[in-house]
Design an enzyme around this catalytic site. Structure first.
Site, PDB file in Angstrom:
ATOM      1  N   LEU A 178       0.849  -1.184   0.000  1.00 30.29           N
ATOM      2  CA  LEU A 178       0.000   0.000   0.000  1.00 30.29           C
ATOM      3  C   LEU A 178       0.889   1.240   0.000  1.00 30.29           C
ATOM      4  CD1 LEU A 178      -2.694  -0.994   2.649  1.00 30.29           C
ATOM      5  CD2 LEU A 178      -2.894  -1.092   0.158  1.00 30.29           C
ATOM      6  N   ALA A 179       0.289   2.385  -0.268  1.00 27.09           N
ATOM      7  CA  ALA A 179       1.085   3.613  -0.278  1.00 27.09           C
ATOM      8  C   ALA A 179       1.831   3.793   1.044  1.00 27.09           C
ATOM      9  CB  ALA A 179       0.191   4.818  -0.552  1.00 27.09           C
ATOM     10  N   GLU A 180       1.165   3.474   2.151  1.00 24.44           N
ATOM     11  CA  GLU A 180       1.827   3.616   3.451  1.00 24.44           C
ATOM     12  C   GLU A 180       1.414   2.496   4.398  1.00 24.44           C
ATOM     13  OE1 GLU A 180       4.043   5.941   3.986  1.00 24.44           O
ATOM     14  OE2 GLU A 180       3.567   7.360   2.375  1.00 24.44           O
ATOM     15  N   THR A 181       2.389   2.039   5.171  1.00 25.43           N
ATOM     16  CA  THR A 181       2.136   1.200   6.339  1.00 25.43           C
ATOM     17  C   THR A 181       2.684   1.949   7.544  1.00 25.43           C
ATOM     18  OG1 THR A 181       2.235  -0.870   5.090  1.00 25.43           O
ATOM     19  CG2 THR A 181       2.631  -1.002   7.463  1.00 25.43           C
ATOM     20  N   CYS A 211       3.448  11.531   6.895  1.00 22.09           N
ATOM     21  CA  CYS A 211       2.330  10.975   6.135  1.00 22.09           C
ATOM     22  C   CYS A 211       1.032  11.301   6.857  1.00 22.09           C
ATOM     23  CB  CYS A 211       2.476   9.459   5.955  1.00 22.09           C
ATOM     24  SG  CYS A 211       1.067   8.739   5.072  1.00 22.09           S
TER      25      CYS A 211
END
Length: 260
Positions: free
Chosen positions: A44-47, A71
């Site tokens: 995903l874009a961010e974890t 983020c």
């Protein structure tokens, strides 16, 4: 070792829109290599990983390719998990991050990020940026990100960057923005250099967008929409040297990562 994870669609009141983020609430920190591997696995874009320390909740964010200093949507997602899954009783959560202190509060049915406002300065060489984005900008500003103002909302929708060329520019990514038809402003965000061709909804870019549009429109309360395929609405306030970014969040999945 088994680790619980929760996937949240941030800046959305319904599943499958907004920006998905994976959240891990850990008792102690994992090593950096393992956290990066986990982020790559989820893709995903961010974890986000959060650990309660003496000073508060420390938060770190990883794309599939690298750790990033700030983020927004994964911070919103982390706060949602702490509030709704782990039943944190406070109305405000304070986070410690690479970008300094951050907070998220519950107010009027929304979660509100409290982030630093970032001032962008004029970039002189427009041609390299124009070639990479495939558009003729009205204005080009920069900080750690490019902020590229286009002539219309339709120009933002139609933008088709050359991702390879964009990745070579000396910024984390590029924001394209314009006045909106139904919102004060719209934007999209491209960051191929850090493994994200296009981010669905990006809280951190609004640290630049809110001060810019607040000055242009002479107002400190604004509405915004990120014009990605998934899309997401953001409620914005400029308060001195800080920006407040409000939105909703939806839990879409929970599970267990097996590391044994």
């Amino acid at each position: 070792m088994q680790l619980a994870f929760h996937q949240v669609d941030a800046f959305s009141e319904r599943p499958f829109s907004g920006n998905p983020a994976m959240v891990y609430r850990l008792d102690t920190w994992l090593n950096d290599e393992l956290m990066q591997q986990i982020a790559a696995e989820h893709n995903l874009a961010e974890t986000a990983f959060v650990v309660r320390e003496a000073e508060g909740w420390r938060i770190r964010w990883f794309t599939p390719a690298t750790e990033v200093p700030l983020c927004g949507h994964a911070t919103l997602a982390s706060a949602y998990v702490l509030f709704e899954v782990f039943h944190e009783p406070a109305e405000r959560l304070d986070f410690i991050s690479q970008s300094g202190p951050l907070s998220v509060t519950r107010e009027d049915g929304r979660l509100w990020l409290d982030f630093p406002a970032i001032e962008a300065r004029e970039v002189q060489d427009h041609q390299q940026v124009a070639r990479a984005l495939g558009v003729q900008p009205v204005e080009v500003l920069g900080s750690n990100e490019l902020l590229v103002v286009l002539e219309s909302e339709q120009a933002v929708i139609d933008c088709q960057p050359d991702m390879a060329a964009l990745a070579k520019l000396p910024w984390l990514g590029a924001i394209v923005t314009a006045r909106g038809a139904q919102h004060d402003f719209v934007s999209r965000y491209f960051a191929p250099a850090i493994g994200i061709n296009e981010d669905p909804v990006t809280g951190s870019t609004h640290c630049l967008l809110i001060p810019y549009w607040a000055q242009r429109l002479d107002k400190t309360r604004l509405t915004a929409f990120q014009r990605s395929a998934r899309g997401g609405e953001l409620f914005c306030r400029l308060e001195g040297s800080r920006v407040k970014i409000g939105g909703h969040a939806t839990l879409v999945a929970s599970g267990t990562l097996m590391l044994d």
